[in-house]
Every structure is written in C-alpha cells, then in structure tokens.
Write an enzyme that holds these catalytic residues in place. Sequence first.
Site, mmCIF file in Angstrom:
data_model
loop_
_atom_site.group_PDB
_atom_site.id
_atom_site.type_symbol
_atom_site.label_atom_id
_atom_site.label_comp_id
_atom_site.label_asym_id
_atom_site.label_seq_id
_atom_site.Cartn_x
_atom_site.Cartn_y
_atom_site.Cartn_z
ATOM 1 N N HIS A 31 31.526 44.552 -14.456
ATOM 2 C CA HIS A 31 30.914 45.888 -14.486
ATOM 3 C C HIS A 31 29.958 46.045 -15.665
ATOM 4 C CE1 HIS A 31 33.290 47.799 -11.224
ATOM 5 N NE2 HIS A 31 34.186 46.901 -11.587
ATOM 6 N N ASP A 172 25.542 40.040 -8.787
ATOM 7 C CA ASP A 172 25.798 39.167 -7.645
ATOM 8 C C ASP A 172 24.530 38.455 -7.184
ATOM 9 O OD1 ASP A 172 28.353 40.086 -7.823
ATOM 10 O OD2 ASP A 172 28.256 41.369 -6.051
#
Length: 382
Positions: A31, A172
């Site tokens: 995160h 990602d």
Amino acid sequence: MRDELQAVFGGTEGPDGVWSAPGRVNLIGEHTDYNGGLALPFAIDRRTSVAVRLRDDDRIRVATDFVDRGVVPGVIESTLETAHASTGWSRYVLGAAHVLRRELGVPGRGFEALVSSTVPVGVGVSSSAALESATIVALDELWGLGLDRREMVRLGQLVENEVVGAPTGTLDQSAVLLAQRDHAVLLDFRDGTAEQVPLGFEAAGLEILVIDSLVRHDHATGGYGERRRECEEAARIAGVPTLREIAVDDIERWAGRMPAHVHRRLRHIVTDTDRARRVADLVRAGRPREIGPVLTEGHASQRDDFEDSVPAIDAAVDAAVAAGALGARLTGGGFGGAAIALVDRAETARIAASTADAVEAAGHARPIVFTVHPSDGARRDA
C-alpha cells in the site's frame, strides 16, 4: 493457442501473435504505491497469455479457456465504441482497448483475443495486471503505438481505476511490465524510479512459497478504497502531499493528533517503506537469508496497524514460521489472498505440507501452496 483461436473464432488464419504477462509477488512494501513510498515486487513464473487476431472492422470478440471464480469459456462481443461498458473478466481486455484509444487518440482496429492463464485469480498475485498488461503490449504492437513501458504502466492503472473501478496505484503494473528474471524491482513512487535489484535466491538455496488462503478479495468493492482514504486523511492532517514525507523517527509525534486508526495506517506506510529499503539493501549486499525477519515484521504491521489481514492468512504466516520458514507475510492488497514465505529449498516440501496441515487444523480451508520464481515481465511469445 494458435490452433485454439481458430477453433473458437473460426476463419482460416491464425493469430497475429501471442503475448504474455506474469503475475507478481510483492516481497515487501504494501500500500506504499499510492502513498509515494517504496515497494519491492518481482514477476512470477505464472503467466497470462493473449493470442490476438486483428479484424477489418470495429468488432471485438474475446474468449478464454481459463475457468476460475465463475469465469467460463464463451465468446464475449463488443465494439471499439462500447468497450468501456464491459463487465466481468473481459473488462481488463476491453478496458485496455478503450483506454488506449481514448488516451492516445488512435482509431484502433477490432480484434479477436483468446486468453489463457496460469495466474490464480483473487490470490494477491495480480492476475488483473497480468491480463491488462498482456493486452496492452499486444495492442501496442498491433496498432503500431510505440509506447514505452512506463507509459504502459500509467495506462494499465487507468484501466483499473476507471474501467474496473479499483482505486489501485501502479505497483502491480510496474512489476508486471518492468520486471527482469532473477530480479526484483525497487519502485520509488515519489521519485518515479524503478531499479532492478538482483535477489540471489537461487544461489542462496532459497525459494518463495505462495500460500493461497482461498479467501478471495475484490479491490473494486472491498476495504482497499477505505484504507486509501484513511491514508489520504493522515497526509492531510500531517500537512504533507504523501505519507512518504514523514520519517520513521517522526511517526509518534503524530499520535494523538489524528484518530488512532488513522495514525496506525500512517505508521504502517512509513515503516513498510523503510522495510522495503532495508530488504533491497540486504539483497544487494548478497545477504538474502537475512530478509526473513523483516518480512515477518511487515506482516505484523499489516495485521495490527493496517488491519488488512484475515485470520486464515495470520494462521498461515504463524504456521510457516513455526515450520522453519525464514520469514512470512501477507502479500498483495490484503482482505484475503495469500501469504508468502521465504524458505530453504531443501525444506520447501516439508514446510509447505506442515503449513497447510496447521492452517487446516486451526479450522480454516486447507490452503493451496506453491512455489514461484522471479521471472521476466510482459513480452511477445510467438
């Protein structure tokens, strides 16, 4: 896939090419992407492949032989103009076409695409980024766009944010598009840099186990967005553009100056960026065996401060460490998914079986455990 595409869509011609992109494991730094921090992901040797054949009209037809989470084989049809309204798994393919046309102002051409994958869905190893990235590299070539990989990262994030509705950062897509074999990518989301860091796992006799809890997540509707808003609140109260600007030594000075749960989110982000830096320093120095405790420390931070773990994953982490793993942690966006464990190669099978037994004995579903190895990023295969 060349033969299967003709069987599914008909015609006498095979695909114009086959492209693939890997899933990814985030070694540490969770995160941190949308908080301007650091992360250290690597691509894995499980890939999503897309065979594509251009059409002479604006129709798009997509199909898959991949069956998971309700995905069933069958042809889904759209057009270039209506691709933005797609749903389900096909939105990653159709959404990529929509975003490329809109952002680059190109007309594009219709196409047929057959998707095949060995990347498990909902596990936390980024099956969605694998699919959208494989599609983007394919259309980049077939439509003659000439994109560089960093621009592809930005476009992939737009697919997630605007078409899928998942408020994700670029971790990602960066891992999937920029990775190199046997390396992790140290991503600095404040400075916009990506450094290839040799991991040295094979030389050190180490492997990464993925422990799939079978608890599925959905970042479009789950707690991911709530955590992101809490991080933004912490930054606003602290008067900084992102939480990257707060030093580890300054974490506690904000205690009592913001809601306790918001302060916990701040503490996780700041310390996980520091952990990503420490892990990168250790593997650069040829000391990959020493990163295990840092991984386990990162899991405690996600469990207690970021509160995005679940009991089945906590049980998996505890079981893996008890069985002899050098370290273990939740990987990915959380609220389900998988844990990873750093293990001695000679102990891989024993630790995998012991971990699965212990998780099942604790009353959870028996996890699926498999190894992954650092792999290459998105590419043309045929």
